[in-house]
Scaffold this motif. Structure first.
Motif, short mmCIF file in Angstrom:
data_model
loop_
_atom_site.label_atom_id
_atom_site.label_comp_id
_atom_site.label_asym_id
_atom_site.label_seq_id
_atom_site.Cartn_x
_atom_site.Cartn_y
_atom_site.Cartn_z
N ALA A 134 0.82 -1.21 0.00
CA ALA A 134 0.00 0.00 0.00
C ALA A 134 0.85 1.26 0.00
O ALA A 134 0.40 2.32 -0.40
CB ALA A 134 -0.94 -0.01 1.20
N GLU A 135 2.10 1.15 0.43
CA GLU A 135 2.98 2.30 0.51
C GLU A 135 4.04 2.33 -0.58
O GLU A 135 4.95 3.14 -0.53
CB GLU A 135 3.66 2.31 1.88
CG GLU A 135 2.66 2.42 3.02
CD GLU A 135 3.35 2.40 4.38
OE1 GLU A 135 4.53 2.78 4.46
OE2 GLU A 135 2.70 1.99 5.33
N LEU A 136 3.94 1.46 -1.56
CA LEU A 136 4.92 1.39 -2.63
C LEU A 136 4.96 2.70 -3.41
O LEU A 136 3.94 3.18 -3.89
CB LEU A 136 4.59 0.24 -3.58
CG LEU A 136 5.52 0.10 -4.79
CD1 LEU A 136 6.93 -0.30 -4.33
CD2 LEU A 136 4.98 -0.93 -5.75
N SER A 137 6.12 3.29 -3.51
CA SER A 137 6.30 4.53 -4.26
C SER A 137 7.48 4.34 -5.21
O SER A 137 8.60 4.11 -4.78
CB SER A 137 6.59 5.69 -3.29
OG SER A 137 6.85 6.86 -4.03
N LEU A 138 7.20 4.43 -6.50
CA LEU A 138 8.27 4.27 -7.50
C LEU A 138 9.10 5.52 -7.65
O LEU A 138 10.25 5.46 -8.10
CB LEU A 138 7.66 3.88 -8.84
CG LEU A 138 6.91 2.55 -8.88
CD1 LEU A 138 6.31 2.34 -10.26
CD2 LEU A 138 7.81 1.41 -8.50
N SER A 139 8.53 6.66 -7.31
CA SER A 139 9.24 7.94 -7.45
C SER A 139 8.73 8.92 -6.41
O SER A 139 7.55 8.92 -6.08
CB SER A 139 9.00 8.51 -8.86
OG SER A 139 9.55 9.78 -8.98
N ARG A 140 9.65 9.72 -5.93
CA ARG A 140 9.28 10.76 -4.97
C ARG A 140 10.16 11.99 -5.24
O ARG A 140 11.38 11.86 -5.32
CB ARG A 140 9.48 10.26 -3.55
CG ARG A 140 8.97 11.22 -2.50
CD ARG A 140 9.03 10.59 -1.13
NE ARG A 140 8.40 9.28 -1.13
CZ ARG A 140 7.21 9.03 -0.60
NH1 ARG A 140 6.54 9.96 0.00
NH2 ARG A 140 6.70 7.81 -0.64
N ASP A 141 9.53 13.13 -5.40
CA ASP A 141 10.24 14.39 -5.62
C ASP A 141 11.22 14.33 -6.79
O ASP A 141 12.34 14.83 -6.71
CB ASP A 141 10.97 14.82 -4.34
CG ASP A 141 10.02 15.04 -3.17
OD1 ASP A 141 8.90 15.54 -3.41
OD2 ASP A 141 10.39 14.69 -2.03
#
Length: 112
Positions: A29-36
């Motif tokens: 649920a918290e998978l983030s492929l890119s941030r900022d």
């Protein structure tokens, strides 16, 4: 010629598997492929990618960068290493190992 090569390889199923060495089901649920505008992920291709697999990786890299500002490096299975967060494309040993029995991929055809 490129279009003919792409068309003849359309029978090859491209497999997309996102692999994070530290991710488990609870983390999904918290998978983030890119941030900022940055990403820890790499696109991984088989060691000898087909034209279709290479084109898919190039397209994914381009569109991902347009959407997020992060350019994902493209590496082969041999170059990627185990610690990298990976987006696995294609009919390679790694994709088959990560999803055994769940994908049916036509064997690669050799061109004469």
């Amino acid at each position: 010629m490129l279009l003919a090569a792409l068309h003849s390889d359309l029978a090859v199923l491209l497999v997309l598997t996102i692999v994070s060495p530290s991710a488990d089901v609870a983390d999904a649920a918290e998978l983030s492929l890119s941030r900022d505008g940055t990403s820890d992920y790499v696109i991984v291709l088989p060691d000898a990618p087909t034209v279709v697999e290479r084109t898919a990786a190039d397209e994914l890299q381009t569109h991902f960068a347009q959407m997020t500002g992060a350019t994902l490096p493209i590496r082969t299975e041999a170059e990627a290493g185990l610690a990298d967060r990976r987006i696995v494309l294609g009919n390679g040993a790694l994709a088959r190992r990560l999803a055994p029995g769940s994908i049916r991929i036509a064997p690669r055809r050799t061109r004469s």
